[in-house]
Write a protein that holds these residues in place. Structure first.
Motif, mmCIF file in Angstrom:
data_model
loop_
_atom_site.group_PDB
_atom_site.id
_atom_site.type_symbol
_atom_site.label_atom_id
_atom_site.label_comp_id
_atom_site.label_asym_id
_atom_site.label_seq_id
_atom_site.Cartn_x
_atom_site.Cartn_y
_atom_site.Cartn_z
ATOM 1 N N VAL A 94 0.840 -1.199 0.000
ATOM 2 C CA VAL A 94 0.000 0.000 0.000
ATOM 3 C C VAL A 94 0.873 1.246 0.000
ATOM 4 O O VAL A 94 0.638 2.196 -0.754
ATOM 5 C CB VAL A 94 -0.957 -0.003 1.205
ATOM 6 N N ALA A 95 1.907 1.264 0.848
ATOM 7 C CA ALA A 95 2.814 2.409 0.896
ATOM 8 C C ALA A 95 3.528 2.581 -0.438
ATOM 9 O O ALA A 95 3.701 3.702 -0.935
ATOM 10 C CB ALA A 95 3.834 2.222 2.015
ATOM 11 N N THR A 96 3.934 1.480 -1.043
ATOM 12 C CA THR A 96 4.616 1.548 -2.345
ATOM 13 C C THR A 96 3.690 2.108 -3.406
ATOM 14 O O THR A 96 4.061 3.024 -4.162
ATOM 15 C CB THR A 96 5.113 0.154 -2.753
ATOM 16 N N PHE A 97 2.468 1.582 -3.481
ATOM 17 C CA PHE A 97 1.498 2.071 -4.459
ATOM 18 C C PHE A 97 1.218 3.555 -4.261
ATOM 19 O O PHE A 97 1.171 4.340 -5.223
ATOM 20 C CB PHE A 97 0.191 1.282 -4.348
ATOM 21 N N ALA A 98 1.015 3.972 -3.002
ATOM 22 C CA ALA A 98 0.673 5.371 -2.722
ATOM 23 C C ALA A 98 1.766 6.305 -3.204
ATOM 24 O O ALA A 98 1.496 7.334 -3.848
ATOM 25 C CB ALA A 98 0.424 5.566 -1.230
ATOM 26 N N HIS A 99 3.027 5.996 -2.912
ATOM 27 C CA HIS A 99 4.132 6.863 -3.309
ATOM 28 C C HIS A 99 4.331 6.863 -4.824
ATOM 29 O O HIS A 99 4.613 7.916 -5.412
ATOM 30 C CB HIS A 99 5.416 6.439 -2.600
ATOM 31 N N GLU A 100 4.190 5.724 -5.448
ATOM 32 C CA GLU A 100 4.356 5.658 -6.893
ATOM 33 C C GLU A 100 3.266 6.460 -7.608
ATOM 34 O O GLU A 100 3.546 7.245 -8.525
ATOM 35 C CB GLU A 100 4.337 4.194 -7.355
ATOM 36 N N VAL A 101 2.022 6.262 -7.214
ATOM 37 C CA VAL A 101 0.916 6.970 -7.863
ATOM 38 C C VAL A 101 0.998 8.463 -7.579
ATOM 39 O O VAL A 101 0.779 9.295 -8.483
ATOM 40 C CB VAL A 101 -0.431 6.384 -7.423
ATOM 41 N N ALA A 102 1.330 8.848 -6.357
ATOM 42 C CA ALA A 102 1.458 10.267 -6.016
ATOM 43 C C ALA A 102 2.545 10.934 -6.842
ATOM 44 O O ALA A 102 2.463 12.136 -7.140
ATOM 45 C CB ALA A 102 1.749 10.438 -4.532
ATOM 46 N N ALA A 103 3.565 10.164 -7.219
ATOM 47 C CA ALA A 103 4.653 10.705 -8.040
ATOM 48 C C ALA A 103 4.331 10.674 -9.534
ATOM 49 O O ALA A 103 5.175 11.052 -10.354
ATOM 50 C CB ALA A 103 5.942 9.914 -7.783
ATOM 51 N N GLY A 104 3.124 10.228 -9.883
ATOM 52 C CA GLY A 104 2.722 10.219 -11.289
ATOM 53 C C GLY A 104 3.143 8.980 -12.044
ATOM 54 O O GLY A 104 3.090 8.949 -13.278
ATOM 55 N N ARG A 105 3.551 7.934 -11.312
ATOM 56 C CA ARG A 105 3.970 6.691 -11.949
ATOM 57 C C ARG A 105 2.905 5.612 -11.758
ATOM 58 O O ARG A 105 2.061 5.718 -10.860
ATOM 59 C CB ARG A 105 5.304 6.215 -11.384
ATOM 60 N N THR A 106 2.957 4.583 -12.591
ATOM 61 C CA THR A 106 2.035 3.457 -12.484
ATOM 62 C C THR A 106 2.803 2.240 -12.022
ATOM 63 O O THR A 106 3.599 1.682 -12.780
ATOM 64 C CB THR A 106 1.350 3.158 -13.828
ATOM 65 N N PRO A 107 2.622 1.821 -10.769
ATOM 66 C CA PRO A 107 3.367 0.659 -10.272
ATOM 67 C C PRO A 107 2.934 -0.619 -10.964
ATOM 68 O O PRO A 107 1.796 -0.745 -11.430
ATOM 69 C CB PRO A 107 3.031 0.629 -8.775
ATOM 70 N N HIS A 108 3.846 -1.563 -11.016
ATOM 71 C CA HIS A 108 3.565 -2.842 -11.661
ATOM 72 C C HIS A 108 2.768 -3.734 -10.722
ATOM 73 O O HIS A 108 3.116 -3.898 -9.551
ATOM 74 C CB HIS A 108 4.881 -3.534 -12.041
ATOM 75 N N LEU A 109 1.711 -4.310 -11.203
ATOM 76 C CA LEU A 109 0.878 -5.229 -10.446
ATOM 77 C C LEU A 109 1.159 -6.633 -10.948
ATOM 78 O O LEU A 109 0.686 -7.039 -12.014
ATOM 79 C CB LEU A 109 -0.602 -4.871 -10.607
ATOM 80 N N SER A 110 1.959 -7.381 -10.175
ATOM 81 C CA SER A 110 2.397 -8.707 -10.632
ATOM 82 C C SER A 110 1.350 -9.780 -10.390
ATOM 83 O O SER A 110 1.365 -10.827 -11.036
ATOM 84 C CB SER A 110 3.702 -9.096 -9.914
ATOM 85 N N GLY A 111 0.468 -9.566 -9.457
ATOM 86 C CA GLY A 111 -0.591 -10.529 -9.169
ATOM 87 C C GLY A 111 -1.679 -9.852 -8.364
ATOM 88 O O GLY A 111 -1.436 -8.875 -7.670
ATOM 89 N N ASP A 112 -2.884 -10.389 -8.461
ATOM 90 C CA ASP A 112 -4.008 -9.775 -7.760
ATOM 91 C C ASP A 112 -4.700 -10.826 -6.903
ATOM 92 O O ASP A 112 -4.940 -11.955 -7.345
ATOM 93 C CB ASP A 112 -4.997 -9.188 -8.761
ATOM 94 N N ARG A 113 -4.991 -10.459 -5.677
ATOM 95 C CA ARG A 113 -5.722 -11.335 -4.764
ATOM 96 C C ARG A 113 -6.318 -10.483 -3.653
ATOM 97 O O ARG A 113 -5.948 -9.333 -3.472
ATOM 98 C CB ARG A 113 -4.807 -12.399 -4.175
ATOM 99 N N GLU A 114 -7.247 -11.068 -2.924
ATOM 100 C CA GLU A 114 -7.826 -10.411 -1.765
ATOM 101 C C GLU A 114 -6.829 -10.455 -0.615
ATOM 102 O O GLU A 114 -6.173 -11.486 -0.387
ATOM 103 C CB GLU A 114 -9.118 -11.099 -1.343
ATOM 104 N N ILE A 115 -6.711 -9.355 0.103
ATOM 105 C CA ILE A 115 -5.799 -9.293 1.231
ATOM 106 C C ILE A 115 -6.453 -8.505 2.359
ATOM 107 O O ILE A 115 -7.160 -7.520 2.111
ATOM 108 C CB ILE A 115 -4.449 -8.660 0.817
ATOM 109 N N ALA A 116 -6.263 -8.972 3.576
ATOM 110 C CA ALA A 116 -6.854 -8.302 4.748
ATOM 111 C C ALA A 116 -5.973 -7.134 5.157
ATOM 112 O O ALA A 116 -4.771 -7.301 5.374
ATOM 113 C CB ALA A 116 -6.997 -9.282 5.899
ATOM 114 N N LEU A 117 -6.555 -5.948 5.252
ATOM 115 C CA LEU A 117 -5.810 -4.733 5.597
ATOM 116 C C LEU A 117 -6.399 -4.088 6.842
ATOM 117 O O LEU A 117 -7.620 -4.030 7.025
ATOM 118 C CB LEU A 117 -5.860 -3.728 4.454
ATOM 119 N N LEU A 118 -5.499 -3.570 7.685
ATOM 120 C CA LEU A 118 -5.893 -2.861 8.903
ATOM 121 C C LEU A 118 -5.130 -1.549 8.960
ATOM 122 O O LEU A 118 -3.905 -1.531 8.815
ATOM 123 C CB LEU A 118 -5.566 -3.707 10.138
#
Length: 372
Positions: free
Chosen positions: A148-172
């Motif tokens: 989440v931290a990686t995605f937030a910083h990448e998107v905020a910087a105008g970049r599109t992070p690579h999504l290598s796989g997608d699954r449900e994950i529990a977040l708190l």
């Protein structure tokens, strides 16, 4: 109550220290790597505390063995310090749900719980083993704390992070994790903290939605659910302070000027205006969750912000001659001062209506002596 936090300068440690200050009036003793290197010195530091929140841990290292052994070593150091202190001390362990899995991180956290439980039992203290899921929130370290931290910083910087796989994950959210740790002080318990499941790809899509709305004109997206609001605040922390201030388009005719201050896609909200005399100041507080905007309509203003439990101050100069605004990040102390010679007119907006019983507003000064 005297509370010490190991890993107190890290992601969860900082969130926990902030929550203790905001809701309990407690300034925690924040222990870092230097203090954890010397069990005897650590024992001296713990000689007058009532509880220890053991948050320090090793999430990443060069090898799997270093991850496993690192978490065990931290527990051994704390156990030795508790023995050196020679008195009952309550310990709350920020464990992981992975402690129930057979992997290096999980084995290290499970063994750490055993070590701490034995050490606390020997001195007559209480031990709470709190198993936390994947955490996210403001000021997580990209590439370390969570995707989440990686995605937030990448998107905020105008970049599109690579999504290598997608699954449900529990977040708190880290503030919810901090609440669980604090509420466990003084108890003997083993608790698995629940979380909300969300797709990894959905998190990335939400950050991209926030970015597409927020960057052009700081338009507030749909934050009508706690998950959306918390992810939005995570994104805002990653975007701060580089994107501020923002100057909207001004529409002028013979009647005067017209400009939009806030546009929100969802949820409730309130807007209000203030006048401030020259030299006077408003604010001097922070919020745990509230989304808030300061818009200078007329006059000269200086907005100061300081991240809670940090020293550096970010300062913005805003003028009604070029109408502009700044959003206040959560867990940042902030104020606004009239630095001009005429009356300052400011418009404020927040995403929630004022609840006098739970205003989410905690007084603190920007000035450094407030940290003493």
């Amino acid at each position: 109550m005297r509370v010490a936090i190991t890993g107190g300068h890290g992601f969860l440690g900082w969130h926990t220290a902030c929550r203790l200050r905001a809701l309990h009036g407690v300034d925690a003793v924040r222990l870092g790597r230097a203090e954890l290197d010397d069990p005897q010195a650590l024992g001296d530091l713990l000689s007058d505390v009532d509880a220890v929140l053991h948050v320090a841990g090793v999430n990443r290292a060069g090898t799997d063995d270093e991850v496993e052994r690192g978490n065990v070593a931290l527990a051994e150091t704390l156990a030795a310090a508790l023995a050196a202190a020679g008195r009952p001390v309550g310990v709350v362990f920020a464990n992981s749900v992975q402690a129930e899995l057979d992997n290096p991180y999980g084995r290290g956290k499970a063994r750490a719980a055993e070590i701490l439980s034995g050490a606390v039992g020997a001195t007559g203290g209480s031990f709470a083993d709190i198993l936390l899921p994947n955490l996210y929130g403001e000021h997580g370290r990209p590439g370390y704390n969570s995707f989440v931290a990686t995605f937030a910083h990448e998107v905020a910087a105008g970049r599109t992070p690579h999504l290598s796989g997608d699954r449900e994950i529990a977040l708190l959210h880290a503030q919810d994790a901090a609440a669980a740790l604090i509420s466990a002080i003084g108890t003997d318990t083993r608790t698995v903290v629940g979380a909300e499941s969300i797709g990894i790809g959905e998190v990335l899509a939400l950050f991209q939605e926030f970015h597409d709305l927020y960057v052009p004109a700081a338009e507030v997206p749909d934050i009508s659910t706690p998950m959306r609001r918390n992810l939005f605040n995570t994104y805002r922390a990653a975007a701060f302070p580089e994107m501020w201030p923002v100057s909207p388009q001004v529409h002028a005719d013979n009647r005067g000027d017209l400009f939009e201050t806030v546009r929100a896609h969802g949820g409730t909200g309130m807007a209000f205006m203030s006048t401030t005399h020259p030299g006077q100041k408003r604010g001097e507080h922070y919020h745990l969750h509230k989304v808030e905007r300061f818009f200078v309509v007329k006059g000269e203003a200086e907005v100061q912000l300081r991240r809670l439990l940090h020293d550096d101050v970010v300062t913005f100069r805003l003028s009604g001659d070029t109408p502009s605004f700044v959003d206040m990040p959560t867990l940042w102390v902030h104020n606004i001062r009239n630095v001009g010679e005429t009356e300052l007119i400011t418009m404020f907006w927040s995403d929630q209506l004022l609840d006098q019983a739970n205003p989410d507003q905690f007084p603190e000064a920007i000035a450094q002596e407030a940290l003493a």
